[in-house]
Design a protein around this motif. Structure first.
Motif, PDB file in Angstrom:
ATOM      1  N   UNK A 138       2.042  -4.045  -0.148  1.00  0.00           N
ATOM      2  CA  UNK A 138       1.108  -2.951  -0.386  1.00  0.00           C
ATOM      3  C   UNK A 138      -0.300  -3.318   0.036  1.00  0.00           C
ATOM      4  N   UNK A 139      -0.987  -2.359   0.636  1.00  0.00           N
ATOM      5  CA  UNK A 139      -2.403  -2.511   0.968  1.00  0.00           C
ATOM      6  C   UNK A 139      -3.111  -1.228   0.522  1.00  0.00           C
ATOM      7  N   UNK A 140      -4.360  -1.073   0.933  1.00  0.00           N
ATOM      8  CA  UNK A 140      -5.120   0.096   0.507  1.00  0.00           C
ATOM      9  C   UNK A 140      -4.590   1.412   1.023  1.00  0.00           C
ATOM     10  N   UNK A 141      -3.775   1.370   2.104  1.00  0.00           N
ATOM     11  CA  UNK A 141      -3.265   2.607   2.674  1.00  0.00           C
ATOM     12  C   UNK A 141      -1.780   2.631   2.946  1.00  0.00           C
ATOM     13  N   UNK A 142      -1.047   1.596   2.487  1.00  0.00           N
ATOM     14  CA  UNK A 142       0.375   1.503   2.835  1.00  0.00           C
ATOM     15  C   UNK A 142       1.169   0.863   1.692  1.00  0.00           C
ATOM     16  N   UNK A 143       2.462   1.221   1.620  1.00  0.00           N
ATOM     17  CA  UNK A 143       3.380   0.601   0.673  1.00  0.00           C
ATOM     18  C   UNK A 143       4.742   0.483   1.353  1.00  0.00           C
ATOM     19  N   UNK A 144       5.429  -0.638   1.151  1.00  0.00           N
ATOM     20  CA  UNK A 144       6.676  -0.884   1.856  1.00  0.00           C
ATOM     21  C   UNK A 144       7.634  -1.682   0.988  1.00  0.00           C
ATOM     22  N   UNK A 145       8.920  -1.642   1.360  1.00  0.00           N
ATOM     23  CA  UNK A 145       9.934  -2.416   0.656  1.00  0.00           C
ATOM     24  C   UNK A 145      11.073  -2.720   1.620  1.00  0.00           C
ATOM     25  N   UNK A 146      11.544  -3.967   1.582  1.00  0.00           N
ATOM     26  CA  UNK A 146      12.651  -4.412   2.416  1.00  0.00           C
ATOM     27  C   UNK A 146      13.671  -5.110   1.525  1.00  0.00           C
ATOM     28  N   UNK A 147      14.937  -4.745   1.654  1.00  0.00           N
ATOM     29  CA  UNK A 147      15.995  -5.383   0.868  1.00  0.00           C
ATOM     30  C   UNK A 147      17.199  -5.593   1.783  1.00  0.00           C
ATOM     31  N   UNK A 148      17.862  -6.745   1.621  1.00  0.00           N
ATOM     32  CA  UNK A 148      19.038  -7.028   2.441  1.00  0.00           C
ATOM     33  C   UNK A 148      20.052  -7.846   1.647  1.00  0.00           C
ATOM     34  N   UNK A 149      21.307  -7.727   2.062  1.00  0.00           N
ATOM     35  CA  UNK A 149      22.402  -8.530   1.535  1.00  0.00           C
ATOM     36  C   UNK A 149      23.032  -9.241   2.722  1.00  0.00           C
ATOM     37  N   UNK A 150      22.622 -10.481   3.012  1.00  0.00           N
ATOM     38  CA  UNK A 150      23.124 -11.175   4.210  1.00  0.00           C
ATOM     39  C   UNK A 150      24.629 -11.399   4.198  1.00  0.00           C
ATOM     40  N   UNK A 151      25.212 -11.555   3.015  1.00  0.00           N
ATOM     41  CA  UNK A 151      26.652 -11.785   2.960  1.00  0.00           C
ATOM     42  C   UNK A 151      27.425 -10.525   3.333  1.00  0.00           C
ATOM     43  N   UNK A 152      26.976  -9.375   2.817  1.00  0.00           N
ATOM     44  CA  UNK A 152      27.608  -8.103   3.155  1.00  0.00           C
ATOM     45  C   UNK A 152      27.093  -7.544   4.483  1.00  0.00           C
ATOM     46  N   UNK A 153      26.025  -8.137   5.004  1.00  0.00           N
ATOM     47  CA  UNK A 153      25.404  -7.727   6.262  1.00  0.00           C
ATOM     48  C   UNK A 153      24.943  -6.278   6.212  1.00  0.00           C
ATOM     49  N   UNK A 154      24.139  -5.999   5.196  1.00  0.00           N
ATOM     50  CA  UNK A 154      23.545  -4.671   5.031  1.00  0.00           C
ATOM     51  C   UNK A 154      22.074  -4.831   4.640  1.00  0.00           C
ATOM     52  N   UNK A 155      21.283  -3.808   4.948  1.00  0.00           N
ATOM     53  CA  UNK A 155      19.879  -3.858   4.571  1.00  0.00           C
ATOM     54  C   UNK A 155      19.210  -2.505   4.720  1.00  0.00           C
ATOM     55  N   UNK A 156      18.075  -2.362   4.043  1.00  0.00           N
ATOM     56  CA  UNK A 156      17.286  -1.130   4.099  1.00  0.00           C
ATOM     57  C   UNK A 156      15.810  -1.498   4.228  1.00  0.00           C
ATOM     58  N   UNK A 157      15.120  -0.790   5.090  1.00  0.00           N
ATOM     59  CA  UNK A 157      13.664  -0.894   5.228  1.00  0.00           C
ATOM     60  C   UNK A 157      13.062   0.457   4.870  1.00  0.00           C
ATOM     61  N   UNK A 158      12.043   0.455   4.022  1.00  0.00           N
ATOM     62  CA  UNK A 158      11.270   1.673   3.748  1.00  0.00           C
ATOM     63  C   UNK A 158       9.797   1.340   3.967  1.00  0.00           C
ATOM     64  N   UNK A 159       9.198   1.958   4.976  1.00  0.00           N
ATOM     65  CA  UNK A 159       7.759   1.825   5.227  1.00  0.00           C
ATOM     66  C   UNK A 159       7.093   3.161   4.902  1.00  0.00           C
ATOM     67  N   UNK A 160       5.902   3.099   4.337  1.00  0.00           N
ATOM     68  CA  UNK A 160       5.168   4.332   4.061  1.00  0.00           C
ATOM     69  C   UNK A 160       3.684   4.092   4.297  1.00  0.00           C
ATOM     70  N   UNK A 161       2.952   5.188   4.426  1.00  0.00           N
ATOM     71  CA  UNK A 161       1.514   5.099   4.635  1.00  0.00           C
ATOM     72  C   UNK A 161       0.745   5.610   3.416  1.00  0.00           C
ATOM     73  N   UNK A 162       1.275   5.340   2.220  1.00  0.00           N
ATOM     74  CA  UNK A 162       0.582   5.718   0.989  1.00  0.00           C
ATOM     75  C   UNK A 162       0.049   4.467   0.310  1.00  0.00           C
ATOM     76  N   UNK A 163      -1.115   4.561  -0.269  1.00  0.00           N
ATOM     77  CA  UNK A 163      -1.762   3.405  -0.882  1.00  0.00           C
ATOM     78  C   UNK A 163      -0.907   2.768  -1.967  1.00  0.00           C
ATOM     79  N   UNK A 164      -0.930   1.436  -1.990  1.00  0.00           N
ATOM     80  CA  UNK A 164      -0.276   0.716  -3.082  1.00  0.00           C
ATOM     81  C   UNK A 164      -0.938   1.015  -4.410  1.00  0.00           C
ATOM     82  N   UNK A 165      -2.134   1.583  -4.378  1.00  0.00           N
ATOM     83  CA  UNK A 165      -2.836   1.943  -5.600  1.00  0.00           C
ATOM     84  C   UNK A 165      -2.405   3.275  -6.194  1.00  0.00           C
ATOM     85  N   UNK A 166      -1.524   4.006  -5.501  1.00  0.00           N
ATOM     86  CA  UNK A 166      -1.031   5.272  -6.037  1.00  0.00           C
ATOM     87  C   UNK A 166      -0.185   5.003  -7.279  1.00  0.00           C
ATOM     88  N   UNK A 167      -0.300   5.864  -8.275  1.00  0.00           N
ATOM     89  CA  UNK A 167       0.387   5.637  -9.554  1.00  0.00           C
ATOM     90  C   UNK A 167       1.910   5.632  -9.423  1.00  0.00           C
TER      91      UNK A 167
END
Length: 374
Positions: A326-355
């Protein structure tokens, strides 16, 4: 309350075929991707309900990753409607996900015998530090160095300068702080204490150790080998592709300049590029990324920490590797399961300071469970 209109899931879904390379010789399947996944109405509703929490102008750039396929989904809130958008190759600040990449550089340095895993910073570099603390490079990567989250006396200044709070931390400023003002809240190795300072110093120390800039190390050891062509710490080179960040109220946010603490949060990237990095982690024969994923400290019964990654020990027995940013204008999350070989990326342009910013983390977990349930 406003009513949100949703386009058909089949119209909203943007699926693209990408190729991915690995640090070491990739498995043949990685280079021949076949898209085979699609979003369900439940998944689209989950994305839509999360996006509706944020102001007009907010975008999500999402990647669903397996070892053989990557599908992308882009959503944009415009005039209180949620619309599809092709933003898989658009650039976002990824904040603290940069710490994972900084730790990848550490894993390279260890694998290449530039340093030892248990080597202290003071034994490798001529850096004066008050009290002569003996923390290791690894302890900087797994947040057990004993360093504070931010330099002492800086927290109040950070709160007053959220528009660009790290811009003055160049190498000289940091070294002066370490020499004259460093106070260690805990002894090295004693406990886990999340530290932006520690992760930023790790990037700086690796740069000095290898006589190369942090940016050059990233490009040489990660971005170029993995064809992550729009990943960088240099905002100028990707300015034409950069999604404008938003404050918590929806106005344009100032981009953050991380100076020489870039290793803690200075990387800009795309959902496509990060999907390449995650797919590289599906190769069990990659010695660098395998080393990076080893558990190095147990935080509690449900969480370990590797080099940069948090390891979530799920009731099912699965181990998910996760980090957010998170930064002043962005929030993101990355999660992966290397054994199952799956993953998800979520990028956004909303402040990490948003409630509601933490809902983006939750969205990445929910999509991981829903999309790869079978």
């Amino acid at each position: 309350m406003k009513t949100f209109k949703l386009l058909s899931p089949f119209v909203l879904l943007l699926i693209l075929i990408v190729s991915c390379s690995s640090v070491s010789e990739p498995e043949s399947a990685v280079n021949e991707l076949q898209v085979s996944n699609s979003l369900t109405e439940v998944e689209v509703d989950s994305i839509a309900s999360t996006l509706s929490l944020f102001p007009n102008g907010t975008q999500f750039s999402i990647a669903f990753i397996s070892d053989t396929a990557v599908s992308f989904y882009g959503a944009h809130r415009i005039d209180d409607d949620l619309k599809n958008t092709d933003n898989h190759d658009r650039v976002f600040e990824i904040g603290s996900i940069s710490k994972v990449l900084t730790s990848t550089l550490l894993a390279h340095a260890i694998h290449d015998s530039i340093i030892r895993e248990d080597q202290t910073v003071r034994s490798a570099l001529d850096i004066e530090m008050a009290g002569d603390p003996e923390f290791t490079f690894l302890q900087l990567a797994n947040h057990t160095s004993g360093l504070p989250r931010l330099p002492g006396g800086y927290t109040l200044n950070f709160l007053w300068n959220m528009n660009n709070p790290y811009k003055n931390f160049d190498a000289q400023e940091l070294k002066t702080y370490l020499k004259d003002d460093l106070i260690m809240p805990r002894d090295p190795g004693e406990t886990h204490r999340y530290s932006n300072l520690g992760a930023g110093l790790l990037g700086l120390f690796l740069s000095e150790l290898e006589n190369s800039s942090y940016e050059n190390l990233l490009q040489k050891k990660i971005f170029e080998p993995m064809d992550m062509s729009r990943s960088t710490t240099d905002r100028e080179v990707i300015k034409d592709y950069l999604v404008t960040g938003l404050t918590k109220r929806g106005s344009s946010a100032k981009n953050w300049d991380m100076a020489d603490l870039a290793g803690a949060g200075g990387v800009l990237s795309t959902a496509e590029d990060l999907s390449r990095f995650i797919q590289a982690n599906f190769n069990p024969d990659d010695p660098v990324l395998s080393l990076q994923r080893d558990s190095t400290f147990q935080v509690n019964d449900s969480m370990d920490i590797a080099m940069g990654w948090f390891i979530l020990n799920r009731d099912s027995g699965d181990r998910w590797y996760w980090h957010n940013g998170g930064t002043g204008g962005y929030r993101s999350s990355v999660v992966m399961d290397p054994e199952q070989k799956t993953g998800v990326v979520v990028l956004s342009n909303i402040s990490a300071g948003h409630s509601e910013a933490d809902k983006i983390d939750r969205l990445s977990f929910d999509l991981m469970k829903m999309h790869f349930a079978n």
